[in-house]
Scaffold this active site. Structure first.
Site, mmCIF file in Angstrom:
data_model
loop_
_atom_site.group_PDB
_atom_site.id
_atom_site.type_symbol
_atom_site.label_atom_id
_atom_site.label_comp_id
_atom_site.label_asym_id
_atom_site.label_seq_id
_atom_site.Cartn_x
_atom_site.Cartn_y
_atom_site.Cartn_z
ATOM 1 N N HIS A 33 27.480 16.465 5.419
ATOM 2 C CA HIS A 33 28.394 15.378 4.701
ATOM 3 C C HIS A 33 29.689 15.758 4.219
ATOM 4 O O HIS A 33 30.067 15.508 4.500
ATOM 5 C CB HIS A 33 26.816 15.096 3.863
ATOM 6 C CG HIS A 33 25.518 14.383 3.812
ATOM 7 N ND1 HIS A 33 24.696 14.678 3.279
ATOM 8 C CD2 HIS A 33 25.554 12.842 4.300
ATOM 9 C CE1 HIS A 33 23.768 13.659 3.829
ATOM 10 N NE2 HIS A 33 23.835 12.813 4.291
ATOM 11 N N LYS A 40 13.658 2.775 -3.162
ATOM 12 C CA LYS A 40 13.848 4.024 -2.621
ATOM 13 C C LYS A 40 13.056 5.079 -3.587
ATOM 14 O O LYS A 40 13.280 5.039 -4.927
ATOM 15 C CB LYS A 40 15.457 4.236 -2.126
ATOM 16 C CG LYS A 40 14.899 4.395 -0.665
ATOM 17 C CD LYS A 40 16.671 4.336 0.350
ATOM 18 C CE LYS A 40 16.436 5.015 1.393
ATOM 19 N NZ LYS A 40 17.972 4.959 1.786
ATOM 20 N N ARG A 78 24.747 11.471 14.256
ATOM 21 C CA ARG A 78 24.758 12.636 14.616
ATOM 22 C C ARG A 78 24.557 12.124 16.119
ATOM 23 O O ARG A 78 24.831 12.267 17.021
ATOM 24 C CB ARG A 78 23.026 13.376 13.697
ATOM 25 C CG ARG A 78 24.207 14.091 12.740
ATOM 26 C CD ARG A 78 23.014 13.954 11.846
ATOM 27 N NE ARG A 78 22.488 12.487 11.261
ATOM 28 C CZ ARG A 78 21.713 12.779 10.174
ATOM 29 N NH1 ARG A 78 21.120 12.933 9.398
ATOM 30 N NH2 ARG A 78 21.745 11.085 10.075
ATOM 31 N N SER A 108 19.011 15.306 5.592
ATOM 32 C CA SER A 108 18.473 15.520 4.342
ATOM 33 C C SER A 108 16.613 15.564 3.801
ATOM 34 O O SER A 108 16.731 16.979 3.894
ATOM 35 C CB SER A 108 19.291 14.749 3.316
ATOM 36 O OG SER A 108 20.198 14.418 2.908
HETATM 37 P P1 ADP Z 1 20.985 11.147 5.699
HETATM 38 O O1 ADP Z 1 21.456 12.403 5.455
HETATM 39 O O2 ADP Z 1 19.179 11.549 5.053
HETATM 40 O O3 ADP Z 1 21.117 10.667 7.146
HETATM 41 P P2 ADP Z 1 22.594 9.657 4.036
HETATM 42 O O4 ADP Z 1 22.581 8.185 3.326
HETATM 43 O O5 ADP Z 1 23.261 10.282 3.139
HETATM 44 O O6 ADP Z 1 21.230 9.866 4.962
HETATM 45 O O7 ADP Z 1 24.094 9.645 4.922
HETATM 46 C C1 ADP Z 1 25.296 9.143 4.923
HETATM 47 C C2 ADP Z 1 25.987 8.532 5.938
HETATM 48 O O8 ADP Z 1 26.371 10.132 6.562
HETATM 49 C C3 ADP Z 1 25.928 8.507 7.228
HETATM 50 O O9 ADP Z 1 26.412 7.444 7.989
HETATM 51 C C4 ADP Z 1 24.919 9.363 7.622
HETATM 52 O O10 ADP Z 1 25.298 9.386 9.571
HETATM 53 C C5 ADP Z 1 25.831 10.936 7.816
HETATM 54 N N1 ADP Z 1 25.401 12.140 8.159
HETATM 55 C C6 ADP Z 1 24.005 12.639 7.759
HETATM 56 N N2 ADP Z 1 24.182 14.254 8.091
HETATM 57 C C7 ADP Z 1 24.779 14.009 9.089
HETATM 58 C C8 ADP Z 1 25.276 14.820 9.251
HETATM 59 N N3 ADP Z 1 24.749 16.252 9.741
HETATM 60 N N4 ADP Z 1 26.546 15.049 10.434
HETATM 61 C C9 ADP Z 1 27.189 13.524 10.429
HETATM 62 N N5 ADP Z 1 26.904 12.861 9.570
HETATM 63 C C10 ADP Z 1 26.032 12.799 8.575
#
Ligand code: ADP
Length: 170
Positions: A17, A41, A90, A128
């Site tokens: 993130h 959730k 990803r 996560s």
């Molecule tokens: P999670 O991390 O559980 O997939 P989130 O809702 O916190 O879910 O993610 C928010 C955004 O960040 C989404 O667009 C998700 O695809 C993106 N994201 C999460 N982890 C990564 C990563 N390692 N690299 C790039 N984008 C990410």
């Protein structure tokens, strides 16, 4: 001024993130990180904890601010006049989901464009949910989340482990 939202659960924030935010902070004039509060959730960290972690991690960015929001993300975009929604991608599976979500959001508000940004290869596997499971099992998460998040995760998982379940109390 080009303003963008970066919505997510951030439960907890990961290096993946943060990498997306760092890269986007150089593209957009302002970024609003929007932390979802969804009563349906089950989060590991409360909304306030996720907010606190993000605030602390992003304090060095002058053009990034953090918000809690419990309604539609496109409504937040309207509220602050943001034109762009950032989504990190990803693997291909992410793209399929994110693409559908962008169609849904477009149906709700055509003024907001979705901006897909691919992950940096070193963060490809960061998720996560998987990081929490790894922390629960005592795995090394030091390259996946910042140290302050790793500490919180270890504490949360330890507390969860020490709390007796009804079966173990009997
Ligand atoms: P999670 O991390 O559980 O997939 P989130 O809702 O916190 O879910 O993610 C928010 C955004 O960040 C989404 O667009 C998700 O695809 C993106 N994201 C999460 N982890 C990564 C990563 N390692 N690299 C790039 N984008 C990410």
């Amino acid at each position: 001024m080009l303003r963008a939202l970066y919505p997510g659960s951030f439960d907890p924030p990961t290096n993946g993130h943060l990498n997306i935010i760092q890269r986007c902070s150089q593209i957009f004039d302002a970024i609003d990180v929007v932390i979802a509060m969804n009563p349906h959730k089950n989060y590991t960290f409360s909304a306030e904890e996720r907010y606190e972690m993000m605030q602390e991690l992003l304090s060095e960015y002058a053009n990034v601010s953090v918000h809690l929001w419990d309604r539609l993300v496109v409504d937040f975009a309207d509220k602050v006049s943001a034109r762009v929604m950032i989504r990190g991608v990803r693997a291909l599976g992410d793209f399929e989901y994110e693409f559908e979500l962008s169609m849904l959001n477009r149906g709700l508000n055509t003024k907001v464009e979705t901006f897909f940004i691919p992950t940096d290869p070193q963060y490809f596997v960061l998720r996560s949910t998987a990081i929490k499971e790894l922390a629960r099992l005592g795995g090394d998460i030091s390259t996946m989340v910042p140290p302050s998040v790793a500490d919180r995760l270890r504490n949360t998982m330890r507390t969860a482990k020490d709390t007796p379940t009804p079966a173990s109390k009997a």
